[in-house]
Design an enzyme around this catalytic site. Structure first.
Site, PDB file in Angstrom:
ATOM      1  N   TYR A 320      18.376 154.870   7.727  1.00 40.37           N
ATOM      2  CA  TYR A 320      17.985 156.051   8.490  1.00 40.37           C
ATOM      3  C   TYR A 320      18.737 156.229   9.796  1.00 40.37           C
ATOM      4  CZ  TYR A 320      13.951 155.774   5.374  1.00 40.37           C
ATOM      5  OH  TYR A 320      13.152 155.701   4.269  1.00 40.37           O
ATOM      6  N   LEU A 321      19.010 157.488  10.123  1.00 38.61           N
ATOM      7  CA  LEU A 321      19.403 157.881  11.471  1.00 38.61           C
ATOM      8  C   LEU A 321      18.229 158.744  11.953  1.00 38.61           C
ATOM      9  CD1 LEU A 321      23.141 158.736  10.722  1.00 38.61           C
ATOM     10  CD2 LEU A 321      22.314 156.817  12.087  1.00 38.61           C
ATOM     11  N   ASP A 322      17.220 158.071  12.466  1.00 38.22           N
ATOM     12  CA  ASP A 322      15.913 158.709  12.661  1.00 38.22           C
ATOM     13  C   ASP A 322      15.939 159.961  13.530  1.00 38.22           C
ATOM     14  OD1 ASP A 322      14.207 157.222  11.034  1.00 38.22           O
ATOM     15  OD2 ASP A 322      13.929 155.667  12.545  1.00 38.22           O
ATOM     16  N   GLY A 329      11.857 163.754  18.675  1.00 34.98           N
ATOM     17  CA  GLY A 329      10.883 164.598  19.357  1.00 34.98           C
ATOM     18  C   GLY A 329       9.912 165.215  18.356  1.00 34.98           C
ATOM     19  N   GLY A 408       7.724 158.059  10.164  1.00 34.67           N
ATOM     20  CA  GLY A 408       7.234 157.432   8.942  1.00 34.67           C
ATOM     21  C   GLY A 408       6.397 156.212   9.246  1.00 34.67           C
ATOM     22  N   TYR A 410       7.200 153.443  11.037  1.00 36.88           N
ATOM     23  CA  TYR A 410       7.357 152.768  12.327  1.00 36.88           C
ATOM     24  C   TYR A 410       6.940 153.637  13.497  1.00 36.88           C
ATOM     25  CZ  TYR A 410       9.484 148.269  11.504  1.00 36.88           C
ATOM     26  OH  TYR A 410       9.682 146.967  11.170  1.00 36.88           O
ATOM     27  N   ASP A 411       6.388 152.980  14.506  1.00 34.29           N
ATOM     28  CA  ASP A 411       6.066 153.646  15.759  1.00 34.29           C
ATOM     29  C   ASP A 411       6.976 153.056  16.829  1.00 34.29           C
ATOM     30  OD1 ASP A 411       3.648 153.368  13.983  1.00 34.29           O
ATOM     31  OD2 ASP A 411       2.840 154.820  15.411  1.00 34.29           O
ATOM     32  N   HIS A 466      15.764 144.190   7.738  1.00 34.52           N
ATOM     33  CA  HIS A 466      16.372 145.434   8.222  1.00 34.52           C
ATOM     34  C   HIS A 466      16.714 145.295   9.696  1.00 34.52           C
ATOM     35  CE1 HIS A 466      12.073 145.643   9.089  1.00 34.52           C
ATOM     36  NE2 HIS A 466      12.412 146.350  10.147  1.00 34.52           N
ATOM     37  N   ASP A 477      25.291 159.372  37.284  1.00 37.10           N
ATOM     38  CA  ASP A 477      26.055 159.940  38.396  1.00 37.10           C
ATOM     39  C   ASP A 477      25.709 159.078  39.599  1.00 37.10           C
ATOM     40  OD1 ASP A 477      26.978 161.950  36.786  1.00 37.10           O
ATOM     41  OD2 ASP A 477      25.971 163.590  37.847  1.00 37.10           O
TER      42      ASP A 477
HETATM   43 CU   LIG Z   1      11.416 146.374  11.810  1.00 38.10          CU
END
Ligand SMILES: [Cu+2]
Ligand SMILES: *[C@@H]1O[C@H](CO)[C@@H](O)[C@H](O)[C@H]1NC(C)=O
Ligand SMILES: *[C@@H]1O[C@H](CO)[C@@H](O)[C@H](O)[C@H]1NC(C)=O
Ligand SMILES: *[C@@H]1O[C@H](CO)[C@@H](O)[C@H](O)[C@H]1NC(C)=O
Ligand SMILES: *[C@@H]1O[C@H](CO)[C@@H](O)[C@H](O)[C@H]1NC(C)=O
Ligand SMILES: *[C@@H]1O[C@H](CO)[C@@H](O)[C@H](O)[C@H]1NC(C)=O
Length: 677
Positions: A320-322, A329, A408, A410-411, A466, A477
């Site tokens: 995944y590229l969440d 968001g 999904g 994971y939080d 994983h 800056d």
């Molecule tokens: Cu994990």
């Protein structure tokens, strides 16, 4: 400044400052409002009929930021009397199978830029299309037959959506894989996958593109998956009931629209559908010069890469590229007062456009609170002065801005902690539920294969190995935009013969200013070095360059082969730190179109230009990494695992900026004494 009045009490009232009770001042970084999102829909609908047969859908709507130079002159002008350009929205829409990019201008109520994007990859998935796809599968006859064949009750099946990644295909249509799970009375969806089916849905056509029932495998046992306190059985413990902090006089920070002021800090807090919480224009008050000094123009999540390590059919594609695929968001959740954030927290809502442009509100999606965890900001006991014993201590009180994005199973807890000493600590917490696969085994002694790609964490259940890579984009800056990245190596030296000493060695510093992007890439853990973003145009009175140091977290970098497809797409994990020259279109490290992307328009490729970065407006990209070998304690829900990094002033101030921070007034602090039982 930096007055740390903080009191601890066991009971009092709760504070909830709703952002709606303020009339927000016009700030160039304020997120698009409900009115503005509605206006986007109305304006776009004049040119493109919205919602008709799902042929035109909003995939991303966000603020089209004004030029940085304009924002900076607005920000630094007294009373903000520099006129800002009109507010605009940036839209990515799916239009008859193509990606359309538009800029919508609110003052002229017109689309001022409109083009088809050509290139690999697709925009973020909307929640609506994911729901439509999974609902479609639940009604798909061959799927229902396969569920029956397994002797399962279709009413207890949940279908979830998963992105497909990219594995060398020339054509990358907007396809997703869907994965079925069996609830059967449980509420822990992800712990009972039904394996053996390949179910691919075409999102543009909204129909099942491929269905294969490959095999019928085992199913994890349902026992031990409950996590709701109301359904768990005694004994309970340990008890956490009394560990709460209140501030009876209210919080010490002020929220003015989206601008937060606390102690010596001032910053803007916003929300974006892809990044979630966004911090901008963070500056710190310097008592020596009696003004605010810039630190962070903008900081937010840029991507989260989560590849799984089982190469078989049901798993290989899970990479995944969440943020780019599901929206960090869009996936952010409403925070629970008292538990997600302490009782002294204030909350802010988030709002984003749904697939048909309708504004969708997530209430309490961000929180902000003063944190005192009993730590020491600085101290000293002086025992060498004859006849005197002196102890000076200041408590470490900080301000935290937090969000939780639940993608999904994971939080992810993402937070920015501002310290009066000038440090900003970025925190990442992982919790939630493992992704597991069913096996026949309940004990390690039964394993027949060479590799089960994970750990048996429960009956017939393997938690699959994983990684989590959480990449932040930090447009620093440091006291102005002309910055450089200095890598100061610590090198061992033999003592020279000219020095009369019994010592044989010592270490000293060797300073290298990175001139180009290539020289600035850092793999942590390879050599001892200090990494500092400096402002070479400014020095302290002792001649040291003004700077902010990166205090990295643990060194974790990707273990996948360079030619492995997920790694090609997520090549930004090849290094922990990258520095690029500021470019307003380089925001998402995985590229603007991350779903099914091929890594050809992403950070690692942009940096191949090897642009000059010395004495320039530069951006730091930092990846917090975790290799996750699951263990039994991660089941059925996982206690938070934490990581992060710190940005710390280094020769930025003339001296300790919290030397004169006022400690709490001990005569007014109520005492807490331990219970005896
Ligand atoms: Cu994990
Ligand atoms: C778009 O415009 C059409 C025709 O003017 C109208 O019927 C429809 O309600 C509009 N849809 C939205 C979402 O505003
Ligand atoms: C299937 O599940 C539904 C909903 O939980 C339940 O009402 C129904 O009785 C179940 N059917 C069978 C055959 O168990
Ligand atoms: C589903 O739940 C029922 C009732 O608790 C149980 O008898 C059955 O074995 C369960 N099925 C599976 C596949 O776990
Ligand atoms: C900004 O970055 C984009 C994407 O890498 C590139 O196409 C563009 O030329 C860059 N602009 C400037 C001014 O360098
Ligand atoms: C602390 O609080 C007490 C009681 O309110 C007050 O009399 C005293 O002046 C305060 N001390 C300081 C240092 O502010």
């Amino acid at each position: 400044m930096a007055q740390l009045h903080f009191t601890i009490l066991i009971f009092s009232s709760v504070f909830v400052i709703s952002s709606s009770s303020f009339i927000p001042p016009p700030h160039p970084f304020d997120p698009l409002t409900e009115t503005e999102l509605n206006l986007v829909r109305t304006i776009v609908n004049k040119s493109y009929p919205i919602g008709h047969n799902h042929k035109f859908t909003f995939q991303y709507v966000g603020l089209n930021e004004p030029d940085k130079s304009l924002v900076l002159s607005w920000h630094s002008s007294p009373d903000h009397n520099v006129k800002l350009p009109p507010r605009q929205a940036f839209v990515i829409a799916r239009d008859k199978g193509k990606n359309r990019e538009m800029v919508v201008d609110f003052s002229t109520r017109a689309i001022v830029s409109d083009k088809i994007h050509v290139g690999n990859g697709n925009p973020m998935l909307t929640l609506d299309e994911q729901h439509a796809a999974t609902a479609l599968v639940l009604k798909f006859k061959p799927f229902c037959d396969s569920i029956m064949k397994r002797g399962l009750n279709l009413s207890e099946v949940v279908v979830t959506s998963s992105t497909m990644g990219w594995f060398g295909e020339a054509q990358t249509k907007r396809f997703i894989r869907t994965i079925p799970f069996y609830l059967n009375g449980s509420v822990n969806t992800y712990l009972r996958p039904i394996e053996g089916m390949t179910i691919i849905v075409d999102l543009d056509k909204m129909k099942v593109a491929e269905f294969k029932d490959r095999f019928t495998g085992p199913m994890p046992k349902p026992n031990g998956r409950e996590y709701r306190i109301s359904n768990l059985k005694p004994p309970f413990g340990p008890s956490l009931r009394d560990a709460v902090v209140f501030q009876p006089d209210g919080p010490g920070f002020k929220i003015d629209g989206h601008v937060v002021r606390w102690a010596n800090w001032e910053f803007h807090m916003s929300f974006n559908v892809r990044a979630g919480l966004v911090i901008s224009l963070a500056s710190i008050f310097d008592m020596d010069v009696n003004k605010y000094r810039q630190v962070l123009y903008k900081g937010h999540l840029s991507e989260m890469f989560v590849p799984y390590m089982d190469p078989h059919d049901d798993w290989y594609f899970i990479s995944y590229l969440d943020c780019g695929e599901f929206g960090c968001g869009q996936s952010a959740v409403s925070l629970e007062p008292y538990t997600d954030c302490p009782p002294n927290a204030a909350f802010m809502d988030g709002i984003y456009a749904g697939q048909d442009g309708t504004p969708t509100k997530v209430s309490n999606v961000m929180c902000i609170f003063e944190k005192y965890a009993g730590d020491i900001m600085w101290r000293h006991t002086e025992s060498e002065v004859p006849g005197m014993k002196i102890t000076e201590v200041r408590p470490d009180v900080s301000l935290v801005a937090r969000m939780v994005t639940t993608v999904g199973n994971y939080d992810y807890i993402i937070e920015y902690e501002f310290k009066p000493s000038g440090s900003i600590k970025m925190g990442v917490g992982l919790t939630g539920v493992l992704e597991v696969k069913p096996v026949e085994y309940v004990h390690t002694s039964e394993i027949k294969e060479d590799d089960i790609y994970g750990t048996i964490v429960a009956d017939n259940t393997v938690g699959v190995n994983h990684d989590h890579y959480v990449t932040f984009r930090l447009d620093l800056d440091i006291d102005g935009t002309d910055n450089s990245f200095v890598r100061t190596e610590l090198v061992t030296k033999r003592t020279p013969k000219s020095v009369n000493t019994p010592r044989k060695s010592y270490w000293t510093t060797k300073r290298n200013t990175a001139k180009t992007e290539t020289e600035a890439r850092v793999k942590l853990g390879l050599k001892p070095e200090e990494l500092v973003v400096v402002n070479p145009t400014k020095t302290t009175k002792h001649g040291n360059e003004i700077g902010y140091r990166l205090i990295p977290g643990p060194a974790t970098s990707s273990l996948l082969a360079q030619d492995d497809y997920p790694q090609i797409r997520a090549a930004f994990t090849n290094y922990n730190v990258w520095i690029t020259p500021y470019n307003r279109s380089e925001v998402w490290t995985s590229g603007s179109y991350a779903d099914r992307s091929q890594g050809d328009d992403a950070l690692a490729v942009w940096c191949k230009r090897n642009r000059k970065i010395e004495k320039k407006d530069i951006v730091m990209w930092y990846t917090v990494g975790f290799h996750h070998v699951p263990c039994q304690e991660d089941f059925p829900t996982m206690p938070t695992m934490s990581g992060g990094f710190e940005l710390r002033p280094t020769n930025f101030f003339e001296q300790n900026p919290v030397l004169k921070a006022k400690p709490m007034n001990l005569t007014t602090v109520p005492k807490c004494t331990p219970k005896s039982n």
